[in-house]
Motif scaffolding. Structure first.
Motif, short mmCIF file in Angstrom:
data_model
loop_
_atom_site.label_atom_id
_atom_site.label_comp_id
_atom_site.label_asym_id
_atom_site.label_seq_id
_atom_site.Cartn_x
_atom_site.Cartn_y
_atom_site.Cartn_z
N GLY A 28 24.50 45.64 27.84
CA GLY A 28 23.67 46.63 27.05
C GLY A 28 22.66 46.02 26.43
O GLY A 28 22.25 44.77 26.50
N GLY A 29 22.14 46.67 25.20
CA GLY A 29 21.25 46.31 24.41
C GLY A 29 21.91 45.07 23.78
O GLY A 29 23.11 45.33 23.16
N TYR A 30 21.15 43.92 23.43
CA TYR A 30 21.76 42.69 22.81
C TYR A 30 21.57 42.77 21.14
O TYR A 30 22.86 42.87 20.76
N ASN A 31 20.53 42.80 20.85
CA ASN A 31 20.71 42.77 19.17
C ASN A 31 20.03 44.05 18.78
O ASN A 31 20.10 44.38 17.56
N GLU A 32 19.74 44.98 19.74
CA GLU A 32 19.64 46.39 19.25
C GLU A 32 19.92 47.35 20.20
O GLU A 32 19.96 47.03 21.61
N PRO A 33 20.23 48.50 19.89
CA PRO A 33 20.60 49.65 21.07
C PRO A 33 19.47 49.60 22.04
O PRO A 33 18.37 49.60 21.80
N CYS A 59 25.00 48.20 20.29
CA CYS A 59 24.51 46.94 20.71
C CYS A 59 25.49 45.84 20.69
O CYS A 59 26.52 45.77 19.99
N ILE A 60 25.16 44.66 21.66
CA ILE A 60 26.30 43.80 21.62
C ILE A 60 26.50 42.89 20.34
O ILE A 60 27.68 42.54 19.99
N ASP A 61 25.46 42.76 19.44
CA ASP A 61 25.63 41.93 18.44
C ASP A 61 26.26 42.75 17.40
O ASP A 61 27.19 42.32 16.88
N ASP A 62 26.20 43.87 17.26
CA ASP A 62 26.96 44.84 16.39
C ASP A 62 28.39 44.66 16.68
O ASP A 62 29.22 44.61 15.75
N MET A 63 28.70 44.98 17.98
CA MET A 63 30.21 44.92 18.40
C MET A 63 30.80 43.52 18.26
O MET A 63 31.69 43.37 17.93
N LEU A 64 29.86 42.40 18.50
CA LEU A 64 30.57 41.20 18.28
C LEU A 64 30.75 40.98 16.69
O LEU A 64 32.02 40.23 16.37
N GLU A 65 30.04 41.29 15.97
CA GLU A 65 30.16 41.12 14.28
C GLU A 65 31.55 42.04 13.86
O GLU A 65 32.08 41.62 12.92
N ARG A 66 31.59 43.04 14.63
CA ARG A 66 32.78 43.72 14.09
C ARG A 66 33.75 43.51 14.69
O ARG A 66 35.04 44.10 14.33
N GLY A 67 33.91 42.49 15.49
CA GLY A 67 35.11 41.99 16.31
C GLY A 67 35.55 42.93 17.44
O GLY A 67 36.64 42.50 17.95
N GLU A 68 34.57 43.71 17.89
CA GLU A 68 35.03 44.54 19.08
C GLU A 68 34.69 43.63 20.46
O GLU A 68 35.32 44.11 21.57
#
Length: 223
Positions: A28-33, A59-68
């Motif tokens: 999906g979107g990497y650093n933004e949706p 976005c991938i970055d947000d999910m990564l930072e949230r631990g998802e």
């Protein structure tokens, strides 16, 4: 097919025993949706490979930072660049890891090839060799500028040391062009693509992928 991800999956499998089928893959979107995201090429993946598109408002970055998500590849996510305490490199001293990999395998992962439409090649076979020679000459010019410019060609204070260190480890033609120079690298990439279910059949002869006019020797690349 994204070449960087191909190599990373190959590293994980052959160096660390982590198969493509051991991971749940999210796209999906990497650093933004990216509300319009869709796979670039439709692939019929092996049944044991699990892949899904993330919600288009995430976005991938947000999910990564949230631990998802546990990890992201291939680019540095925005959260890491801004210093988020929740995101770190998988290999903190990555240069030593990469140098050791090159020393062990001789592989500098190749990323791109140049394609000429078949109808153009069949009408003008000389085009592929002329194009290849043009890229070789451009690379030689770029390396010459990098190594002989009176002021540093790039804004790196230890640029000269970086170049010398690279040559000690990888030789003078560290960014090699040509089929002969990259045969082992190309064969490994083809093997990874087959193992990861990205090819309908294995590639038996790398030579068959390249126009015969480009198989001959290359120009002198020394700066």
């Amino acid at each position: 097919m994204q070449t960087a991800a191909l190599w990373i999956r190959g590293f994980l499998q052959h160096d660390y025993g982590v198969l493509t089928s051991d991971i749940d893959w999210h796209f999906g979107g990497y650093n933004e949706p990216d509300p319009h995201f869709k796979p670039r090429i439709e692939l019929e993946l092996p049944p044991d490979v699990r892949a899904q598109v993330i919600p288009r408002d995430r976005c991938i970055d947000d999910m990564l930072e949230r631990g998802e998500l546990d990890a992201a590849l291939p680019a540095l996510p925005a959260s890491f660049r801004r210093g988020s305490p929740s995101v770190a490199r998988l290999f903190p001293d990555f240069r030593k890891v990469e140098e050791a990999y090159f020393g062990r395998t001789g592989i500098f992962p190749i990323m791109h090839v140049v394609v000429v439409r078949r109808e153009i090649y069949e009408r003008n076979p000389w085009v592929v060799q002329a194009l290849y020679k043009g890229f070789v000459e451009a690379k030689a010019l770029a390396i010459r500028r990098l190594t002989t410019s009176p002021p540093l060609h790039a804004t790196l204070p230890w640029l000269t040391e970086h170049i010398e260190a690279t040559r000690r480890i990888m030789g003078t033609d560290y960014w090699s062009y040509g089929l002969a120079e990259n045969r082992h690298v190309l064969q490994t990439a083809a093997q990874y693509a087959w193992e990861q279910g990205l090819l309908a059949r294995p590639i038996d002869r790398i030579d068959d992928l390249f126009a015969p006019e480009t198989h001959a020797g290359v120009l002198d690349l020394q700066p």
